[in-house]
Scaffold this motif. Structure first.
Motif, PDB file in Angstrom:
ATOM      1  N   LEU A 280     -12.082 -25.415 -50.427  1.00 23.01           N
ATOM      2  CA  LEU A 280     -12.037 -25.930 -51.803  1.00 23.01           C
ATOM      3  C   LEU A 280     -12.424 -24.873 -52.830  1.00 23.01           C
ATOM      4  CD1 LEU A 280     -13.399 -29.566 -51.381  1.00 23.01           C
ATOM      5  CD2 LEU A 280     -11.045 -28.822 -51.715  1.00 23.01           C
ATOM      6  N   GLY A 281     -12.677 -23.655 -52.372  1.00 21.69           N
ATOM      7  CA  GLY A 281     -12.880 -22.569 -53.328  1.00 21.69           C
ATOM      8  C   GLY A 281     -14.311 -22.121 -53.517  1.00 21.69           C
ATOM      9  N   ALA A 282     -15.237 -22.584 -52.667  1.00 21.84           N
ATOM     10  CA  ALA A 282     -16.623 -22.119 -52.798  1.00 21.84           C
ATOM     11  C   ALA A 282     -16.664 -20.608 -52.609  1.00 21.84           C
ATOM     12  CB  ALA A 282     -17.510 -22.788 -51.746  1.00 21.84           C
ATOM     13  N   ARG A 283     -17.517 -19.954 -53.410  1.00 19.49           N
ATOM     14  CA  ARG A 283     -17.683 -18.507 -53.275  1.00 19.49           C
ATOM     15  C   ARG A 283     -19.135 -18.148 -52.942  1.00 19.49           C
ATOM     16  NH1 ARG A 283     -13.492 -18.926 -52.179  1.00 19.49           N
ATOM     17  NH2 ARG A 283     -11.559 -18.306 -53.156  1.00 19.49           N
ATOM     18  N   ALA A 284     -20.001 -19.153 -52.931  1.00 21.51           N
ATOM     19  CA  ALA A 284     -21.399 -18.959 -52.502  1.00 21.51           C
ATOM     20  C   ALA A 284     -21.966 -20.334 -52.183  1.00 21.51           C
ATOM     21  CB  ALA A 284     -22.215 -18.288 -53.598  1.00 21.51           C
TER      22      ALA A 284
ATOM     23  N   MET B 161     -15.205 -15.631 -60.867  1.00 21.06           N
ATOM     24  CA  MET B 161     -16.355 -16.498 -61.146  1.00 21.06           C
ATOM     25  C   MET B 161     -16.861 -17.129 -59.849  1.00 21.06           C
ATOM     26  SD  MET B 161     -16.565 -19.820 -63.663  1.00 21.06           S
ATOM     27  CE  MET B 161     -16.097 -20.955 -62.388  1.00 21.06           C
ATOM     28  N   THR B 162     -18.158 -17.172 -59.725  1.00 21.98           N
ATOM     29  CA  THR B 162     -18.722 -17.799 -58.516  1.00 21.98           C
ATOM     30  C   THR B 162     -18.632 -19.313 -58.626  1.00 21.98           C
ATOM     31  OG1 THR B 162     -20.318 -16.027 -58.371  1.00 21.98           O
ATOM     32  CG2 THR B 162     -20.763 -17.981 -57.046  1.00 21.98           C
ATOM     33  N   VAL B 163     -17.949 -19.939 -57.698  1.00 20.91           N
ATOM     34  CA  VAL B 163     -18.037 -21.394 -57.607  1.00 20.91           C
ATOM     35  C   VAL B 163     -19.069 -21.692 -56.529  1.00 20.91           C
ATOM     36  CG1 VAL B 163     -16.842 -23.543 -57.057  1.00 20.91           C
ATOM     37  CG2 VAL B 163     -15.659 -21.742 -58.334  1.00 20.91           C
ATOM     38  N   TYR B 164     -20.156 -22.300 -56.957  1.00 19.76           N
ATOM     39  CA  TYR B 164     -21.223 -22.617 -56.019  1.00 19.76           C
ATOM     40  C   TYR B 164     -20.939 -23.901 -55.273  1.00 19.76           C
ATOM     41  CZ  TYR B 164     -24.594 -19.102 -57.303  1.00 19.76           C
ATOM     42  OH  TYR B 164     -25.242 -17.927 -57.474  1.00 19.76           O
ATOM     43  N   ALA B 165     -21.236 -23.873 -53.992  1.00 19.32           N
ATOM     44  CA  ALA B 165     -21.300 -25.108 -53.222  1.00 19.32           C
ATOM     45  C   ALA B 165     -22.778 -25.382 -52.977  1.00 19.32           C
ATOM     46  CB  ALA B 165     -20.564 -24.961 -51.909  1.00 19.32           C
ATOM     47  N   ILE B 166     -23.181 -26.600 -53.242  1.00 21.82           N
ATOM     48  CA  ILE B 166     -24.560 -27.020 -52.966  1.00 21.82           C
ATOM     49  C   ILE B 166     -24.494 -27.985 -51.788  1.00 21.82           C
ATOM     50  CG2 ILE B 166     -26.573 -28.246 -53.879  1.00 21.82           C
ATOM     51  CD1 ILE B 166     -25.508 -27.392 -56.718  1.00 21.82           C
ATOM     52  N   ILE B 167     -25.249 -27.670 -50.737  1.00 18.90           N
ATOM     53  CA  ILE B 167     -25.339 -28.593 -49.604  1.00 18.90           C
ATOM     54  C   ILE B 167     -26.688 -29.282 -49.717  1.00 18.90           C
ATOM     55  CG2 ILE B 167     -25.285 -28.871 -47.102  1.00 18.90           C
ATOM     56  CD1 ILE B 167     -23.648 -26.341 -46.880  1.00 18.90           C
ATOM     57  N   GLY B 168     -26.644 -30.574 -49.962  1.00 13.93           N
ATOM     58  CA  GLY B 168     -27.887 -31.337 -50.140  1.00 13.93           C
ATOM     59  C   GLY B 168     -28.325 -31.918 -48.811  1.00 13.93           C
ATOM     60  N   GLY B 169     -29.606 -31.777 -48.518  1.00 11.11           N
ATOM     61  CA  GLY B 169     -30.144 -32.289 -47.258  1.00 11.11           C
ATOM     62  C   GLY B 169     -30.905 -33.583 -47.474  1.00 11.11           C
ATOM     63  N   THR B 170     -31.822 -33.868 -46.577  1.00 12.62           N
ATOM     64  CA  THR B 170     -32.659 -35.064 -46.658  1.00 12.62           C
ATOM     65  C   THR B 170     -33.315 -35.122 -48.034  1.00 12.62           C
ATOM     66  OG1 THR B 170     -33.084 -34.887 -44.313  1.00 12.62           O
ATOM     67  CG2 THR B 170     -34.612 -36.248 -45.580  1.00 12.62           C
ATOM     68  N   GLY B 171     -33.153 -36.256 -48.710  1.00 11.40           N
ATOM     69  CA  GLY B 171     -33.758 -36.421 -50.032  1.00 11.40           C
ATOM     70  C   GLY B 171     -32.852 -35.975 -51.155  1.00 11.40           C
ATOM     71  N   LEU B 172     -31.717 -35.374 -50.803  1.00  8.68           N
ATOM     72  CA  LEU B 172     -30.781 -34.933 -51.838  1.00  8.68           C
ATOM     73  C   LEU B 172     -29.349 -35.277 -51.397  1.00  8.68           C
ATOM     74  CD1 LEU B 172     -31.262 -33.390 -54.598  1.00  8.68           C
ATOM     75  CD2 LEU B 172     -30.276 -31.409 -53.482  1.00  8.68           C
ATOM     76  N   ALA B 173     -29.155 -36.548 -51.039  1.00 11.54           N
ATOM     77  CA  ALA B 173     -27.823 -36.999 -50.600  1.00 11.54           C
ATOM     78  C   ALA B 173     -26.901 -37.121 -51.796  1.00 11.54           C
ATOM     79  CB  ALA B 173     -27.913 -38.324 -49.865  1.00 11.54           C
ATOM     80  N   GLN B 174     -27.489 -37.238 -52.975  1.00  4.59           N
ATOM     81  CA  GLN B 174     -26.668 -37.182 -54.186  1.00  4.59           C
ATOM     82  C   GLN B 174     -27.395 -36.327 -55.219  1.00  4.59           C
ATOM     83  OE1 GLN B 174     -26.410 -41.383 -54.939  1.00  4.59           O
ATOM     84  NE2 GLN B 174     -27.806 -41.185 -56.679  1.00  4.59           N
ATOM     85  N   LEU B 175     -26.602 -35.734 -56.093  1.00  4.04           N
ATOM     86  CA  LEU B 175     -27.156 -34.805 -57.061  1.00  4.04           C
ATOM     87  C   LEU B 175     -27.127 -35.489 -58.422  1.00  4.04           C
ATOM     88  CD1 LEU B 175     -28.189 -31.884 -57.297  1.00  4.04           C
ATOM     89  CD2 LEU B 175     -25.832 -31.170 -57.744  1.00  4.04           C
ATOM     90  N   ASP B 176     -28.252 -36.131 -58.784  1.00  2.00           N
ATOM     91  CA  ASP B 176     -28.296 -36.816 -60.081  1.00  2.00           C
ATOM     92  C   ASP B 176     -28.002 -35.806 -61.185  1.00  2.00           C
ATOM     93  OD1 ASP B 176     -28.992 -39.006 -58.696  1.00  2.00           O
ATOM     94  OD2 ASP B 176     -31.108 -39.025 -59.283  1.00  2.00           O
ATOM     95  N   GLY B 177     -27.158 -36.192 -62.117  1.00  2.71           N
ATOM     96  CA  GLY B 177     -26.823 -35.282 -63.212  1.00  2.71           C
ATOM     97  C   GLY B 177     -25.503 -34.572 -62.984  1.00  2.71           C
ATOM     98  N   LEU B 178     -24.968 -34.691 -61.764  1.00  5.19           N
ATOM     99  CA  LEU B 178     -23.652 -34.085 -61.504  1.00  5.19           C
ATOM    100  C   LEU B 178     -22.575 -34.947 -62.161  1.00  5.19           C
ATOM    101  CD1 LEU B 178     -21.827 -32.054 -59.866  1.00  5.19           C
ATOM    102  CD2 LEU B 178     -21.850 -33.737 -58.024  1.00  5.19           C
ATOM    103  N   GLU B 179     -21.794 -34.329 -63.039  1.00  7.72           N
ATOM    104  CA  GLU B 179     -20.652 -35.060 -63.633  1.00  7.72           C
ATOM    105  C   GLU B 179     -19.500 -34.907 -62.670  1.00  7.72           C
ATOM    106  OE1 GLU B 179     -19.825 -33.402 -67.548  1.00  7.72           O
ATOM    107  OE2 GLU B 179     -21.981 -33.032 -67.737  1.00  7.72           O
ATOM    108  N   ILE B 180     -19.209 -35.976 -61.938  1.00  7.43           N
ATOM    109  CA  ILE B 180     -18.211 -35.876 -60.864  1.00  7.43           C
ATOM    110  C   ILE B 180     -16.806 -35.944 -61.446  1.00  7.43           C
ATOM    111  CG2 ILE B 180     -17.364 -36.949 -58.728  1.00  7.43           C
ATOM    112  CD1 ILE B 180     -20.230 -38.102 -58.387  1.00  7.43           C
TER     113      ILE B 180
END
Ligand code: HPA
Length: 245
Positions: free
Chosen positions: A76-80, A1-20
């Motif tokens: 941490l296991g990112a695959r993409a 299974m692909t575990v996605y890593a999202i790198i947020g830049g300017t304007g996306l320092a946090q990902l609203d809706g992410l259940e941490i």
């Protein structure tokens, strides 16, 4: 299974809706990443999220520890990797608010640590970088953008400058002659480090201002902030679409 890593830049320092689920500090051979990596669930999928400029936003583009960031995500296991960044628009279709999935990059940065392959090595490695972005990941982004119905550009050359200052009008003219469509400060070495780690990497760029000399007056942080507010809502929709699909 692909575990996605999202790198947020300017304007996306946090990902609203992410259940941490957890915030993980990862010590790397290259020092500390920009922030704790957040492991959580977004649009029903397990994801990793990292704020490129720190949380809160405080690390300028030339001082981001790109090596630690990419290494930590891999560990941490990112695959993409899906990287989000704000850019200036150079060519006519790159208007403020436009979403862009670049297919090529030109590196104008200098003095950034841009390889993991140095020090005591068994052999010298030169990674192939002819096509810097992973085509399968690009196509997933493109499909998500289509499904959301947003106008977007599915090809663009990203020119990466050193910053933190913005460019001169002459530099932008030169970049346009070089074939650049958009200009940002964080595409490199992030993109090549992902390649070195064999992490499929694609990027979704949001145009937040006309590049130097392309607009009516000086580039202001107020105009950038206004474009970020609107644009990052769309970016989040696209990420939800991609992950939820
Ligand atoms: N130049 C470089 N990086 C940027 C710009 C720009 O005009 N806008 C947002 N990031």
């Amino acid at each position: 299974m692909t575990v996605y890593a999202i790198i947020g830049g300017t304007g996306l320092a946090q990902l609203d809706g992410l259940e941490i689920r957890e915030a993980v500090y990862v010590e790397t051979p290259y020092g500390a990443p920009s922030a704790d990596v957040l492991r959580g669930v977004y649009a029903g999928e397990e994801v990793l999220f990292l704020a490129r400029h720190g949380q809160p936003h405080r690390i300028p583009p030339h001082q981001v520890n790109y090596r630690a960031n990419l290494w930590a995500l891999r560990q941490l296991g990112a695959r993409a990797v899906l990287a989000i960044n704000a850019v200036g628009g150079i060519t006519p279709s790159m208007t403020t608010g436009q979403l862009v999935v670049p297919h090529q990059i030109i590196d104008y940065t200098h003095g950034r640590a841009q390889t993991l392959f140095e020090g005591e090595l068994d052999h010298v490695t030169h990674v192939d970088f002819s096509h810097p972005y992973d085509e399968a990941q690009r196509q997933l982004l493109i499909a998500a953008l289509r499904a959301c119905g947003y106008p977007f550009s599915e090809r663009a050359v990203y020119g990466c400058t050193q910053g933190p200052r913005l460019e001169t009008a002459a530099e932008i003219q030169r970049m346009e002659r070089d074939g650049c469509d958009i200009v940002g400060m964080t595409g490199m070495p992030e993109t090549v480090l992902a390649r070195e780690l064999e992490l499929p990497y694609a990027c979704l760029s949001l145009v937040v201002n006309p590049a130097a000399g392309k607009g009516k007056g000086p580039i202001t942080m107020a105009e950038i902030d206004a474009a970020l507010g609107q644009g990052m809502l769309k970016v989040r929709r696209v990420l939800q679409q991609l992950l939820g699909a």
